[in-house]
Write a protein that holds these residues in place. Sequence first.
Motif, PDB file in Angstrom:
ATOM      1  N   GLY A 146      35.732  51.334 110.974  1.00  0.00           N
ATOM      2  CA  GLY A 146      35.286  50.294 110.054  1.00  0.00           C
ATOM      3  C   GLY A 146      35.107  50.759 108.626  1.00  0.00           C
ATOM      4  N   LYS A 147      35.281  52.075 108.385  1.00  0.00           N
ATOM      5  CA  LYS A 147      35.141  52.602 107.026  1.00  0.00           C
ATOM      6  C   LYS A 147      36.498  53.089 106.508  1.00  0.00           C
ATOM      7  CE  LYS A 147      30.266  53.886 107.026  1.00  0.00           C
ATOM      8  NZ  LYS A 147      29.293  54.950 106.680  1.00  0.00           N
ATOM      9  N   GLY A 148      36.613  53.134 105.183  1.00  0.00           N
ATOM     10  CA  GLY A 148      37.846  53.585 104.575  1.00  0.00           C
ATOM     11  C   GLY A 148      38.009  55.089 104.643  1.00  0.00           C
ATOM     12  N   SER A 149      39.205  55.560 104.302  1.00  0.00           N
ATOM     13  CA  SER A 149      39.475  56.992 104.343  1.00  0.00           C
ATOM     14  C   SER A 149      40.515  57.337 103.281  1.00  0.00           C
ATOM     15  CB  SER A 149      40.000  57.407 105.721  1.00  0.00           C
ATOM     16  OG  SER A 149      41.259  56.787 105.984  1.00  0.00           O
ATOM     17  N   ILE A 150      40.598  58.626 102.970  1.00  0.00           N
ATOM     18  CA  ILE A 150      41.567  59.119 101.985  1.00  0.00           C
ATOM     19  C   ILE A 150      42.265  60.350 102.541  1.00  0.00           C
ATOM     20  CG2 ILE A 150      41.909  60.048  99.662  1.00  0.00           C
ATOM     21  CD1 ILE A 150      39.379  58.609  98.786  1.00  0.00           C
ATOM     22  N   GLU A 151      43.575  60.356 102.455  1.00  0.00           N
ATOM     23  CA  GLU A 151      44.374  61.549 102.737  1.00  0.00           C
ATOM     24  C   GLU A 151      45.165  61.883 101.486  1.00  0.00           C
ATOM     25  OE1 GLU A 151      46.502  62.156 106.554  1.00  0.00           O
ATOM     26  OE2 GLU A 151      45.833  60.114 107.004  1.00  0.00           O
ATOM     27  N   TYR A 152      45.175  63.167 101.116  1.00  0.00           N
ATOM     28  CA  TYR A 152      45.908  63.610  99.939  1.00  0.00           C
ATOM     29  C   TYR A 152      47.190  64.315 100.355  1.00  0.00           C
ATOM     30  CZ  TYR A 152      41.824  62.556  97.102  1.00  0.00           C
ATOM     31  OH  TYR A 152      40.793  61.904  96.462  1.00  0.00           O
ATOM     32  N   VAL A 153      48.272  63.989  99.673  1.00  0.00           N
ATOM     33  CA  VAL A 153      49.541  64.668  99.880  1.00  0.00           C
ATOM     34  C   VAL A 153      50.020  65.149  98.511  1.00  0.00           C
ATOM     35  CG1 VAL A 153      51.928  64.464 100.633  1.00  0.00           C
ATOM     36  CG2 VAL A 153      50.127  63.229 101.867  1.00  0.00           C
ATOM     37  N   ALA A 174      38.954  52.745  99.096  1.00  0.00           N
ATOM     38  CA  ALA A 174      38.447  53.365 100.327  1.00  0.00           C
ATOM     39  C   ALA A 174      36.952  53.115 100.507  1.00  0.00           C
ATOM     40  CB  ALA A 174      38.729  54.865 100.310  1.00  0.00           C
ATOM     41  N   SER A 175      36.275  52.718  99.432  1.00  0.00           N
ATOM     42  CA  SER A 175      34.828  52.492  99.469  1.00  0.00           C
ATOM     43  C   SER A 175      34.526  51.034  99.818  1.00  0.00           C
ATOM     44  CB  SER A 175      34.208  52.838  98.111  1.00  0.00           C
ATOM     45  OG  SER A 175      34.468  54.180  97.760  1.00  0.00           O
ATOM     46  N   PRO A 176      33.286  50.752 100.266  1.00  0.00           N
ATOM     47  CA  PRO A 176      32.903  49.358 100.482  1.00  0.00           C
ATOM     48  C   PRO A 176      33.021  48.593  99.171  1.00  0.00           C
ATOM     49  CG  PRO A 176      31.330  50.869 101.491  1.00  0.00           C
ATOM     50  CD  PRO A 176      32.233  51.698 100.640  1.00  0.00           C
ATOM     51  N   PRO A 177      33.363  47.300  99.173  1.00  0.00           N
ATOM     52  CA  PRO A 177      33.559  46.459 100.373  1.00  0.00           C
ATOM     53  C   PRO A 177      34.969  46.474 100.928  1.00  0.00           C
ATOM     54  CG  PRO A 177      33.738  45.115  98.404  1.00  0.00           C
ATOM     55  CD  PRO A 177      33.441  46.515  97.913  1.00  0.00           C
ATOM     56  N   TYR A 178      35.889  47.286 100.332  1.00  0.00           N
ATOM     57  CA  TYR A 178      37.290  47.181 100.735  1.00  0.00           C
ATOM     58  C   TYR A 178      37.619  48.014 101.974  1.00  0.00           C
ATOM     59  CZ  TYR A 178      37.467  45.204  96.052  1.00  0.00           C
ATOM     60  OH  TYR A 178      37.224  44.441  94.947  1.00  0.00           O
ATOM     61  N   ASN A 179      37.128  49.253 102.019  1.00  0.00           N
ATOM     62  CA  ASN A 179      37.280  50.111 103.201  1.00  0.00           C
ATOM     63  C   ASN A 179      38.738  50.252 103.666  1.00  0.00           C
ATOM     64  OD1 ASN A 179      34.412  50.713 103.663  1.00  0.00           O
ATOM     65  ND2 ASN A 179      34.252  48.521 104.148  1.00  0.00           N
ATOM     66  N   LYS A 180      39.626  50.514 102.714  1.00  0.00           N
ATOM     67  CA  LYS A 180      41.039  50.698 103.033  1.00  0.00           C
ATOM     68  C   LYS A 180      41.334  52.169 103.339  1.00  0.00           C
ATOM     69  CE  LYS A 180      41.894  46.384 101.874  1.00  0.00           C
ATOM     70  NZ  LYS A 180      42.129  45.355 102.927  1.00  0.00           N
ATOM     71  N   HIS A 181      42.460  52.382 104.020  1.00  0.00           N
ATOM     72  CA  HIS A 181      42.909  53.750 104.307  1.00  0.00           C
ATOM     73  C   HIS A 181      43.975  54.121 103.278  1.00  0.00           C
ATOM     74  CE1 HIS A 181      40.608  53.787 107.973  1.00  0.00           C
ATOM     75  NE2 HIS A 181      41.179  52.648 108.349  1.00  0.00           N
ATOM     76  N   ILE A 182      43.700  55.160 102.506  1.00  0.00           N
ATOM     77  CA  ILE A 182      44.507  55.515 101.342  1.00  0.00           C
ATOM     78  C   ILE A 182      45.299  56.791 101.578  1.00  0.00           C
ATOM     79  CG2 ILE A 182      44.451  56.000  98.861  1.00  0.00           C
ATOM     80  CD1 ILE A 182      43.429  53.184  99.681  1.00  0.00           C
ATOM     81  N   VAL A 183      46.563  56.774 101.201  1.00  0.00           N
ATOM     82  CA  VAL A 183      47.371  57.991 101.121  1.00  0.00           C
ATOM     83  C   VAL A 183      47.632  58.225  99.637  1.00  0.00           C
ATOM     84  CG1 VAL A 183      49.523  59.130 101.743  1.00  0.00           C
ATOM     85  CG2 VAL A 183      48.459  57.506 103.340  1.00  0.00           C
ATOM     86  N   ALA A 184      47.003  59.243  99.076  1.00  0.00           N
ATOM     87  CA  ALA A 184      47.102  59.532  97.647  1.00  0.00           C
ATOM     88  C   ALA A 184      48.173  60.597  97.426  1.00  0.00           C
ATOM     89  CB  ALA A 184      45.749  60.010  97.108  1.00  0.00           C
ATOM     90  N   VAL A 185      49.289  60.196  96.823  1.00  0.00           N
ATOM     91  CA  VAL A 185      50.419  61.101  96.585  1.00  0.00           C
ATOM     92  C   VAL A 185      50.394  61.538  95.125  1.00  0.00           C
ATOM     93  CG1 VAL A 185      52.906  61.415  96.725  1.00  0.00           C
ATOM     94  CG2 VAL A 185      51.753  59.859  98.321  1.00  0.00           C
ATOM     95  N   GLU A 186      50.258  62.821  94.890  1.00  0.00           N
ATOM     96  CA  GLU A 186      50.121  63.352  93.531  1.00  0.00           C
ATOM     97  C   GLU A 186      50.855  64.688  93.439  1.00  0.00           C
ATOM     98  OE1 GLU A 186      49.408  64.406  89.806  1.00  0.00           O
ATOM     99  OE2 GLU A 186      48.954  62.408  90.585  1.00  0.00           O
TER     100      GLU A 186
END
Length: 599
Positions: free
Chosen positions: A281-288, A186-198
Amino acid sequence: MTVDFTARPEKPLPYSDDFISADEYVDSLLDFATNSHLFQFLCGGVHILDFFTSEPGLFVSAVPKEWQDYLVQTEPMVLLDFLMRDDLDALATQTGPGQPPGTLIQYVRDIRKLSLRRSFQPSKPKLPVLPRQVALGMNTKKVHEVTHFSGYIDRLSEDVARVRGKELTHLVDFGSGQNYLGRALASPPYNKHIVAVESKEANTAGAKDLDILSGLAEREKRIRNKKLYHRIMESVDPSEANDEEALKRAAKALGVTDEDIATIDLRSRKELQATYAREEGKGSIEYVVAKLGDADLAPVISQLEYTETHSEDDLSMMAVSIHSCGDLSHYGIRSMILNSSIHAVAIVGCCYNLLTEKLGPPTFKPCFSRPTLQPLNARVVRESERRDPQGFPMSEKLSTYNDQGIRLNITARMMACQAPGNWTDKESDAFFTRHFYRAVLQRIFLDKGVISKVYHGPSEGEGEDGNESPFNFSTNPVVIGSLRKQCYTSFRAYVRGAITKLTTNTDFSQYSQVVREKLSDVTDEEIAKYEAAYLPRKRELSAIWSLMAFSACVVESLVVTDRYLFLKEHSDLVRDCWVETVFDYGQSPRNLVVVGIKK
């Protein structure tokens, strides 16, 4: 399949160059696993607890006679070099004392040949270094894994988008834990959108704290009447400073009204939520927080913010994981088959001992009465009886092979978690000693009547020839677990520590009475006699354990190949699939990723 992925290796499986195709490798692997009686014995038929409970013992009874002298006369690390690294062609031409017998050389050659290759080349010559704030909490091994897998996933996701003509919207991390991988992606340089399942809320809470420290999130702002807040804090004991209820009671004692209390916000810093700002243009994180029981991601997808403003048809996700334990790896791989929004998977598994079993106990009699096919340990039997449809094997090929299927019990799968190529002299001596202590203690338990023999033969206590053997009985397992470090300084200390734990710890109440009755009067002299009697045979145990760990390289190859075959069998949905290494074995031995791309 069309090779149109730049990230795809030349071979779909990293098999030896001795094979001309993946099909030839798979056929040889399955033939060996079902026809090598010695492999079946070493991978699932040996339990350290019963190593000394029969005479002359498992080593003499099961290991080929022509191997025995060489194995017990060879230093453990020299034996390990022979198993893992020595030039077998050169050894085969040598004769004389101290040389391994030809049949042993051939067995080692077979295991090496059938084990998937583990050499590693980074996805790019130079990968971005993890920023210090992103690497918080990671040890050296985790930094290596996250650095290389982040680069690999970035390259793979670009490949998937190019070939499918659609950008991936999210990466779904199965079993995200502290979300080290997701935070890096989710951080530079990758900037992906993450769904973190835990499944564990505590892990998710810890991950959010690290997100704040890394700059991906901010801690919720508190609005409070500072003057009133300080009055309350001065009136309570410092130990209650983070106790919201105690602070409210103190406020009321000071005459503060409920209306005023509501304006103070007495929550501790730890109770403040992490807030995430979405920026273009920036990454993000969502927790489930979810405990997955299968590969259906509908409960996860329904919680995503994305679906509040977009149709589920707009979702294009890839399931990823570094070391998802047990069946969680199966869920990740199956998710591409069962969920229309999962368009690719890249799963690195681990903890094969936590896999469940699909096929149950065998319906035929193997050559041994107690190897892989008919385990005796009660826990092993329970696992086999579960017949979990989510368990091993996944593929139709392994499930129906020779009309019986491929079975790997928990002992075999636990040995596949070893990394004999990384053992050092000091480390191997330490765990050989621990296993030796436990095996001799089991003999003491048997002799003193703490446990009894459980027979598994045509009639109680007899094999087909009418004699008792290591293959027609076992002993009741007594689970001790780990002891304090000082308990491993000597055999006497180990026995005393085990007795104390079994008789005083409430978790072991089922053993406490019988251990107290049978072993309360055992003397240091008796303990010393047992150690002296079996110490000359310690090399037998270390040799067998080394052979077991080495042979289990094929067990891991079976598990990983099964996952690849599962994807390959779904050719109506799967465009391409393969297995390759993503970590350096010396840093992280569970280094094989299973990749699948949907049509």
